[in-house]
Design an enzyme around this catalytic site. Structure first.
Site, PDB file in Angstrom:
ATOM      1  N   THR A 178       2.356  32.227  23.226  1.00  0.00           N
ATOM      2  CA  THR A 178       1.068  32.615  22.642  1.00  0.00           C
ATOM      3  C   THR A 178      -0.100  31.790  23.205  1.00  0.00           C
ATOM      4  O   THR A 178      -1.242  32.243  23.165  1.00  0.00           O
ATOM      5  CB  THR A 178       1.078  32.429  21.111  1.00  0.00           C
ATOM      6  OG1 THR A 178       1.359  31.054  20.821  1.00  0.00           O
ATOM      7  CG2 THR A 178       2.104  33.330  20.444  1.00  0.00           C
ATOM      8  N   ASP A 179       0.192  30.585  23.712  1.00  0.00           N
ATOM      9  CA  ASP A 179      -0.906  29.651  23.998  1.00  0.00           C
ATOM     10  C   ASP A 179      -1.870  30.119  25.083  1.00  0.00           C
ATOM     11  O   ASP A 179      -3.074  29.872  24.994  1.00  0.00           O
ATOM     12  CB  ASP A 179      -0.343  28.265  24.343  1.00  0.00           C
ATOM     13  CG  ASP A 179       0.130  27.530  23.096  1.00  0.00           C
ATOM     14  OD1 ASP A 179      -0.212  27.975  21.975  1.00  0.00           O
ATOM     15  OD2 ASP A 179       0.842  26.516  23.227  1.00  0.00           O
ATOM     16  N   SER A 193       4.001  28.448  27.713  1.00  0.00           N
ATOM     17  CA  SER A 193       2.824  29.014  28.385  1.00  0.00           C
ATOM     18  C   SER A 193       1.648  28.058  28.494  1.00  0.00           C
ATOM     19  O   SER A 193       0.701  28.333  29.229  1.00  0.00           O
ATOM     20  CB  SER A 193       2.406  30.340  27.737  1.00  0.00           C
ATOM     21  OG  SER A 193       1.614  30.124  26.604  1.00  0.00           O
ATOM     22  N   THR A 199       7.485  30.697  22.863  1.00  0.00           N
ATOM     23  CA  THR A 199       8.167  30.445  21.592  1.00  0.00           C
ATOM     24  C   THR A 199       9.133  31.569  21.259  1.00  0.00           C
ATOM     25  O   THR A 199      10.168  31.353  20.635  1.00  0.00           O
ATOM     26  CB  THR A 199       7.118  30.286  20.470  1.00  0.00           C
ATOM     27  OG1 THR A 199       6.368  29.106  20.745  1.00  0.00           O
ATOM     28  CG2 THR A 199       7.747  30.165  19.100  1.00  0.00           C
TER      29      THR A 199
HETATM   30  C1  SIN Z   1       3.936  28.914  24.404  1.00  0.00           C
HETATM   31  O1  SIN Z   1       2.777  29.304  24.462  1.00  0.00           O
HETATM   32  O2  SIN Z   1       4.774  29.106  25.305  1.00  0.00           O
HETATM   33  C2  SIN Z   1       4.396  28.116  23.225  1.00  0.00           C
HETATM   34  C3  SIN Z   1       3.696  28.499  21.992  1.00  0.00           C
HETATM   35  C4  SIN Z   1       3.980  29.903  21.547  1.00  0.00           C
HETATM   36  O3  SIN Z   1       4.543  30.728  22.242  1.00  0.00           O
HETATM   37  O4  SIN Z   1       3.599  30.178  20.381  1.00  0.00           O
END
Ligand code: SIN
Length: 308
Positions: free
Chosen positions: A89-90, A56, A6
């Protein structure tokens, strides 16, 4: 090193925090948009490398391998003080644990991220990058860390706990390793830093497609043994059960797991509980101290890699 997420995401509208596409901007583009980056670097040089460009949730072992190989490359340079990795974050916690197991280094490797896309009215990525740079430059920083919303987490304890808010990560009962406040790092207790995993170096050379297949199996009300039987029939090498409470497992699953063990499948149990760790000796071998099921999967995979 940029991997997408993100933090590198874009949306059609600045008001949109959810309907965006992750992994759109290159890491150099991201950094170019961070105000005050030069001040944060305090004369140090920043070298960028785009290692991947993905959401991710789609992280895979081949990307992990390249990330680790590039990490080893950069950390071996005498004039490199540390690495910042921009990541979604995922699955950040899984990548952090994988790298912690693999990288034999005292230099810091700091993963950072964002909950809002780069195009948001008020994106959180730039501040997280500035904070990550403060941490990577701090002389007390060691090992693999995650920095988000002003908090520093260890690879072992960090877990995404919220799908939307900016402060999306927690280290549970362990608490954060520290905070970044106005560019200044405040550690709770530098303490003992984790060491890399004995077999993990194998992951640098072995083709990712040949890494031992390890899956997470949840134990829950109404759990069905067929998921275990199907995985074993398909050739799974290891299973981590996300057990209830103190590592307990639904009786229907239990029978299938015992069968799987008899057939040579390595079985470990972790707890679904967000805090604490399994106490005592459940009938199944427990995942290493306090690891959630997804990090325990990484550890078991690396264990099995060392056994072939
Ligand atoms: C991801 O994990 O690539 C998408 C979600 C995020 O980064 O918050």
């Amino acid at each position: 090193m940029g991997t997408g997420g993100t933090i590198a995401g874009t949306a059609a509208s600045a008001a949109d925090h959810t309907a965006y596409t992750a992994g759109q901007l290159g890491v150099q583009q991201l950094l170019d948009a961070v105000p005050g980056l030069g001040d944060a670097l305090q004369g140090d040089q920043l070298v960028c490398e785009q290692v991947a460009q993905l959401d991710s949730k789609d992280m895979d072992h081949a990307t992990w391998q390249v990330l680790a190989q590039r990490g080893v490359h950069w950390l071996a340079q005498a004039d490199v003080g540390g690495i910042v990795i921009t990541h979604g974050t995922d699955t950040l916690e899984e990548t952090a644990w994988f790298l912690q197991m693999l990288l034999h280094t005292h230099k810091p490797v700091v993963l950072t991220c964002a909950m809002r896309p780069a195009t948001a009215l008020s994106p959180d990525g730039p501040q997280n990058v500035i904070d990550a740079i403060a941490v990577v430059r701090d002389p007390m920083a060691r090992g693999v860390l995650a920095v988000c919303a002003g908090r520093i987490h260890s690879a072992r304890d960090v877990q995404k706990v919220h799908p939307y808010r900016l402060d999306a990560f927690s280290s549970g009962e362990a608490g954060p390793r520290g905070w970044v406040e106005q560019g200044v790092v405040r550690w709770t207790d530098p303490g003992a830093w984790p060491v890399a995993h004995a077999h993990a170096q194998l992951a640098l050379g072995q083709p990712a497609a040949d890494w031992p297949w390890v899956e997470v199996v949840p134990s829950h009300a109404g759990a069905d043994a067929r998921q275990v039987d199907a995985l074993v029939a398909a050739g799974v090498k290891g299973l981590v059960v996300a057990g209830t409470g103190n590592g307990t497992v639904h009786q229907a699953l239990w029978v299938a797991l015992a069968r799987a063990q008899d057939q040579g499948v390595a079985v470990r149990v972790a707890t679904r509980c967000a805090e604490g760790q399994i106490v005592g000796q459940p009938a199944l071998q427990t995942a290493p101290r306090g690891l959630n099921a997804y990090k325990a999967r990484v550890s078991l995979m690396l264990d099995l890699m060392g056994q072939v």
